[in-house]
Write a protein that holds these residues in place. Sequence first.
Motif, mmCIF file in Angstrom:
data_model
loop_
_atom_site.group_PDB
_atom_site.id
_atom_site.type_symbol
_atom_site.label_atom_id
_atom_site.label_comp_id
_atom_site.label_asym_id
_atom_site.label_seq_id
_atom_site.Cartn_x
_atom_site.Cartn_y
_atom_site.Cartn_z
ATOM 1 N N VAL A 156 0.851 -1.196 0.000
ATOM 2 C CA VAL A 156 0.000 0.000 0.000
ATOM 3 C C VAL A 156 0.885 1.244 0.000
ATOM 4 C CG1 VAL A 156 -1.754 1.320 1.245
ATOM 5 C CG2 VAL A 156 -1.809 -1.193 1.314
ATOM 6 N N LEU A 157 0.605 2.169 -0.924
ATOM 7 C CA LEU A 157 1.198 3.508 -0.863
ATOM 8 C C LEU A 157 0.382 4.294 0.159
ATOM 9 C CD1 LEU A 157 1.574 4.225 -4.693
ATOM 10 C CD2 LEU A 157 3.425 3.674 -3.085
ATOM 11 N N ALA A 169 2.391 8.160 -8.124
ATOM 12 C CA ALA A 169 1.655 7.140 -7.358
ATOM 13 C C ALA A 169 0.542 6.535 -8.204
ATOM 14 C CB ALA A 169 1.082 7.757 -6.082
ATOM 15 N N LEU A 170 -0.162 7.373 -8.931
ATOM 16 C CA LEU A 170 -1.251 6.903 -9.785
ATOM 17 C C LEU A 170 -0.710 5.991 -10.890
ATOM 18 C CD1 LEU A 170 -4.142 6.924 -10.886
ATOM 19 C CD2 LEU A 170 -3.651 9.148 -11.937
ATOM 20 N N ASN A 178 -0.206 -5.672 -7.526
ATOM 21 C CA ASN A 178 -0.280 -5.906 -6.079
ATOM 22 C C ASN A 178 -0.052 -4.631 -5.271
ATOM 23 O OD1 ASN A 178 2.414 -6.095 -7.078
ATOM 24 N ND2 ASN A 178 3.092 -6.945 -5.123
ATOM 25 N N LEU A 179 -0.241 -3.474 -5.909
ATOM 26 C CA LEU A 179 -0.038 -2.193 -5.231
ATOM 27 C C LEU A 179 -1.369 -1.462 -5.086
ATOM 28 C CD1 LEU A 179 2.167 -0.248 -4.111
ATOM 29 C CD2 LEU A 179 2.240 0.790 -6.396
ATOM 30 N N PHE A 180 -1.691 -1.066 -3.837
ATOM 31 C CA PHE A 180 -2.883 -0.288 -3.535
ATOM 32 C C PHE A 180 -2.469 1.153 -3.237
ATOM 33 C CE2 PHE A 180 -6.264 -3.517 -2.842
ATOM 34 C CZ PHE A 180 -5.502 -4.657 -3.033
ATOM 35 N N LEU A 181 -3.386 2.073 -3.438
ATOM 36 C CA LEU A 181 -3.102 3.490 -3.203
ATOM 37 C C LEU A 181 -4.073 4.009 -2.154
ATOM 38 C CD1 LEU A 181 -2.622 6.189 -5.992
ATOM 39 C CD2 LEU A 181 -4.007 6.614 -3.970
ATOM 40 N N PRO A 200 -10.285 0.839 -9.838
ATOM 41 C CA PRO A 200 -11.223 1.122 -8.735
ATOM 42 C C PRO A 200 -11.141 0.141 -7.583
ATOM 43 C CG PRO A 200 -12.397 0.505 -10.753
ATOM 44 C CD PRO A 200 -10.954 0.638 -11.114
ATOM 45 N N ASP A 201 -10.617 -1.055 -7.834
ATOM 46 C CA ASP A 201 -10.541 -2.048 -6.756
ATOM 47 C C ASP A 201 -9.249 -1.940 -5.944
ATOM 48 O OD1 ASP A 201 -8.957 -2.850 -8.869
ATOM 49 O OD2 ASP A 201 -9.452 -4.971 -8.687
ATOM 50 N N ARG A 202 -8.431 -0.886 -6.220
ATOM 51 C CA ARG A 202 -7.188 -0.764 -5.448
ATOM 52 C C ARG A 202 -6.996 0.627 -4.841
ATOM 53 N NH1 ARG A 202 -2.927 -1.813 -8.705
ATOM 54 N NH2 ARG A 202 -4.032 -2.567 -10.535
#
Length: 254
Positions: A156-157, A169-170, A178-181, A200-202
């Motif tokens: 996660v960022l 980041a975007l 495997n990276l969420f924001l 939209p799912d991250r």
Amino acid sequence: MIDFHTHAPAWHTASWLSGAGFDTGDFVAFLDSAGIDRAVVLSHDGLFNPTPEANDELAAFVGACPERLVGLGTVSPRRPGALEEAERLLTVLGLRGLKLHPWLQGFSPHELALDPICETVGAAGGIVLSHDGTPPYSTPAQIAALARRHPRVAFVLGHGGLHDCWREALACTQETPNLFLCICGTPPYAARRILQQAPPDRVLFGSDAGLSQRASQDYAVARVLELDGWGITDEQREAMLDDNPRRLLSGEWS
Ligand SMILES: [Zn+2]
């Protein structure tokens, strides 16, 4: 609503927040007042001084209300025993992963000592959340490179790039499955663009609650209220505040 970025008090940190005077009960009362069901709580003292004691204190803070609070401990890869401490905080303390702060803790996300630590977190179904948005050691691309070395671990960022690095980041989130924001401290104009263009799912949301020496969490309340000004749709709200964090915390994110 699940708030994915909050902090335990600064019990020992020598800063403007030192001696923070709120306990778990005060914090849960704030969650109730802001309409937050669950919160991911990160260390505060441990970011400045990543010791086993800091993880013990975080575990005690979230352990007083485990149905509402999820804790992520911390280690610095440069400290002796970091891998063993990562194992201990997951298995003995019941924390759910790591918060890394390369900028405050003084290491690069490219350091190879992080690899076994990240794999240990992933094997336990945990999460690696990193501070980001402040060069030189916490750029989104550096965190994304670490995430790509560990494709089965959820990263996660923690700040969605803040003011200076949100475009990076975007882009990194778009390119790294495997990276969420986490939109936390990210300016509103950036939050709107992220909501439009990120998978939209991250996307997650965080208030940075806990960055106060008082029980009142005025800054975090303002961040939650700000959501309404983003032009957010019902679907985006549900994904960011409920579905995505719940999947991530349950380990069923991939
Ligand atoms: Zn924070």
